[in-house]
Write an enzyme that holds these catalytic residues in place. Structure first.
Site, PDB file in Angstrom:
ATOM      1  N   HIS A 103       0.834  -1.199   0.000  1.00 29.55           N
ATOM      2  CA  HIS A 103       0.000   0.000   0.000  1.00 29.55           C
ATOM      3  C   HIS A 103       0.867   1.247   0.000  1.00 29.55           C
ATOM      4  CE1 HIS A 103       0.553  -1.174   4.238  1.00 29.55           C
ATOM      5  NE2 HIS A 103       0.389   0.096   4.584  1.00 29.55           N
ATOM      6  N   HIS A 105       0.796   5.181   1.143  1.00 30.28           N
ATOM      7  CA  HIS A 105       0.152   6.231   1.922  1.00 30.28           C
ATOM      8  C   HIS A 105       0.256   7.538   1.137  1.00 30.28           C
ATOM      9  CE1 HIS A 105      -0.051   4.117   5.870  1.00 30.28           C
ATOM     10  NE2 HIS A 105       0.975   3.448   5.363  1.00 30.28           N
TER      11      HIS A 105
END
Length: 141
Positions: A103, A105
């Site tokens: 992922h 951010h």
């Protein structure tokens, strides 16, 4: 590497099994608000296909996540008035990775905000998170 991991929190969000404030999605990525935000507008971009980390992600999925992150950064700057943006990926527990699904951010930064990295995640106000997510989604053209 499998398409999904039945024990993965982010795979469950991608599949719609766990609620999330989704800002945008496409054939390769899903972008949703972080429930432990570092700043107003903090969101995550994940690939739909499960990959544990930066070392495992398919290069095409990595490119798609980067492009979605860039697009969200522009929206956050224009919509939320962010003065800057941090794009952060943590690869491995010793690099602060806590959810083992790749992922990115996207953290809007504001002049004078008190955020020091790494931030210590803590629960955010869900109503404010949802409202900010809706605001970003509205402008995510």
């Amino acid at each position: 590497m499998s398409a999904t991991d039945p024990d993965c929190l982010f795979c469950k969000i991608v599949a719609g099994e766990i609620p999330a404030t989704v800002v945008a999605s496409d054939e390769r990525t899903v972008t949703f608000m972080d429930i432990n935000p570092a700043t107003r507008g903090h969101a995550l971009v994940v690939p739909r296909t499960h990959a544990r980390d930066l070392l495992e992600i398919d290069p095409d999925d990595l490119a798609a996540v980067a492009q979605a992150g860039q697009r969200l950064a522009k929206v956050a700057k224009d919509t939320l008035g962010a003065d800057g943006i941090n794009l952060i990926n943590s690869c491995g527990a010793d690099a602060w990775q806590t959810v083992f699904h790749f992922h990115l951010h996207v953290i809007p930064r504001y002049a004078g905000d008190p955020l020091k990295l790494p931030w210590v995640p803590g629960p955010g106000d869900m109503d404010k998170i949802a409202a900010t997510g809706a605001e970003l989604k509205e402008h995510y053209a």
